[in-house]
Design a protein around this motif. Structure first.
Motif, mmCIF file in Angstrom:
data_model
loop_
_atom_site.group_PDB
_atom_site.id
_atom_site.type_symbol
_atom_site.label_atom_id
_atom_site.label_comp_id
_atom_site.label_asym_id
_atom_site.label_seq_id
_atom_site.Cartn_x
_atom_site.Cartn_y
_atom_site.Cartn_z
ATOM 1 N N ARG A 191 7.450 10.917 -7.435
ATOM 2 C CA ARG A 191 6.463 10.149 -6.687
ATOM 3 C C ARG A 191 5.479 11.057 -5.973
ATOM 4 N NH1 ARG A 191 7.466 5.089 -6.916
ATOM 5 N NH2 ARG A 191 9.555 4.190 -6.944
ATOM 6 N N LYS A 192 4.255 10.524 -5.834
ATOM 7 C CA LYS A 192 3.238 11.220 -5.052
ATOM 8 C C LYS A 192 2.779 10.264 -3.967
ATOM 9 C CE LYS A 192 2.401 14.706 -8.118
ATOM 10 N NZ LYS A 192 2.009 16.095 -7.954
ATOM 11 N N TYR A 193 2.126 10.848 -2.988
ATOM 12 C CA TYR A 193 1.683 10.036 -1.859
ATOM 13 C C TYR A 193 0.207 10.226 -1.597
ATOM 14 C CZ TYR A 193 6.660 9.749 -1.112
ATOM 15 O OH TYR A 193 7.996 9.529 -1.291
ATOM 16 N N LYS A 194 -0.394 9.180 -1.061
ATOM 17 C CA LYS A 194 -1.805 9.270 -0.685
ATOM 18 C C LYS A 194 -1.958 8.763 0.737
ATOM 19 C CE LYS A 194 -2.971 4.751 -2.600
ATOM 20 N NZ LYS A 194 -3.719 4.039 -3.640
ATOM 21 N N VAL A 195 -3.092 9.121 1.338
ATOM 22 C CA VAL A 195 -3.346 8.748 2.726
ATOM 23 C C VAL A 195 -4.571 7.838 2.811
ATOM 24 C CG1 VAL A 195 -3.961 9.603 5.016
ATOM 25 C CG2 VAL A 195 -2.363 10.898 3.588
ATOM 26 N N GLU A 240 2.851 15.782 -2.479
ATOM 27 C CA GLU A 240 4.170 15.752 -3.095
ATOM 28 C C GLU A 240 5.256 15.236 -2.166
ATOM 29 O OE1 GLU A 240 5.183 19.195 -5.275
ATOM 30 O OE2 GLU A 240 3.467 18.947 -6.613
ATOM 31 N N THR A 241 4.986 15.329 -0.872
ATOM 32 C CA THR A 241 5.971 14.804 0.064
ATOM 33 C C THR A 241 5.305 13.918 1.089
ATOM 34 O OG1 THR A 241 5.782 16.586 1.687
ATOM 35 C CG2 THR A 241 7.325 16.926 -0.132
ATOM 36 N N TRP A 242 6.080 13.020 1.615
ATOM 37 C CA TRP A 242 5.615 12.108 2.652
ATOM 38 C C TRP A 242 5.192 12.919 3.883
ATOM 39 C CZ3 TRP A 242 7.228 10.510 7.540
ATOM 40 C CH2 TRP A 242 6.881 9.208 7.921
ATOM 41 N N GLU A 243 5.922 13.977 4.171
ATOM 42 C CA GLU A 243 5.609 14.804 5.330
ATOM 43 C C GLU A 243 4.250 15.494 5.179
ATOM 44 O OE1 GLU A 243 8.508 14.787 3.801
ATOM 45 O OE2 GLU A 243 9.916 14.138 5.339
ATOM 46 N N ASP A 244 3.965 15.997 3.995
ATOM 47 C CA ASP A 244 2.673 16.638 3.738
ATOM 48 C C ASP A 244 1.542 15.660 3.985
ATOM 49 O OD1 ASP A 244 3.416 19.155 3.151
ATOM 50 O OD2 ASP A 244 3.140 18.998 0.970
ATOM 51 N N ALA A 245 1.713 14.463 3.483
ATOM 52 C CA ALA A 245 0.675 13.445 3.626
ATOM 53 C C ALA A 245 0.455 13.106 5.096
ATOM 54 C CB ALA A 245 1.066 12.201 2.838
ATOM 55 N N HIS A 246 1.541 12.965 5.833
ATOM 56 C CA HIS A 246 1.422 12.633 7.247
ATOM 57 C C HIS A 246 0.767 13.743 8.034
ATOM 58 C CE1 HIS A 246 3.068 8.862 8.752
ATOM 59 N NE2 HIS A 246 3.653 8.800 7.575
ATOM 60 N N GLU A 284 2.633 5.242 -1.331
ATOM 61 C CA GLU A 284 3.018 5.854 -2.592
ATOM 62 C C GLU A 284 1.858 5.648 -3.553
ATOM 63 O OE1 GLU A 284 6.664 4.258 -3.985
ATOM 64 O OE2 GLU A 284 7.821 5.117 -2.348
ATOM 65 N N ASP A 285 1.533 6.693 -4.281
ATOM 66 C CA ASP A 285 0.433 6.608 -5.215
ATOM 67 C C ASP A 285 0.959 6.131 -6.558
ATOM 68 O OD1 ASP A 285 -1.791 6.894 -6.768
ATOM 69 O OD2 ASP A 285 -2.450 8.708 -5.738
ATOM 70 N N ASP A 286 0.557 4.937 -6.919
ATOM 71 C CA ASP A 286 1.089 4.317 -8.134
ATOM 72 C C ASP A 286 0.640 4.963 -9.425
ATOM 73 O OD1 ASP A 286 2.353 2.478 -6.552
ATOM 74 O OD2 ASP A 286 0.659 1.089 -6.583
#
Ligand code: ZN
Length: 61
Positions: free
Chosen positions: A2-6, A33-39, A57-59
Motif C-alpha cells: 500500500r501507498k499513502y497520499k495526503v 510508503e508509510t503512514w508516518e511519512d505521509a503524516h 490510502e492511495d488506491d
C-alpha cells in the motif's frame, strides 16, 4: 504494497472559491510508503497555515 497520499484543505476558506485550493482540497503528495511519512510531510506542509489534512490510502497502487 500500500501507498499513502495526503489531502489538505483550508479551514478558514472552506468552500470559498477564491480561497486556498479554490475552496476545495489539494493532494500534496502521493506514493508515500508509510503512514508516518505521509503524516510528517503533511504536518510540515501545513506548518502555520490553518490547514487540515488527512492521510488516505492511495488506491492506484
Ligand atoms: Zn485559506
Amino acid at each position: 504494497m500500500r501507498k499513502y497520499k495526503v489531502v489538505v484543505w483550508c479551514e478558514v476558506c472552506g468552500l470559498n472559491h477564491e480561497g486556498c485550493f479554490g475552496g476545495g482540497t489539494e493532494t500534496i503528495g502521493s506514493s508515500y510508503e508509510t503512514w508516518e511519512d505521509a503524516h510528517k510531510t503533511a504536518a510540515e506542509y501545513c506548518g502555520d497555515h490553518p490547514y487540515s489534512y488527512r492521510v488516505e490510502e492511495d488506491d492506484e497502487y
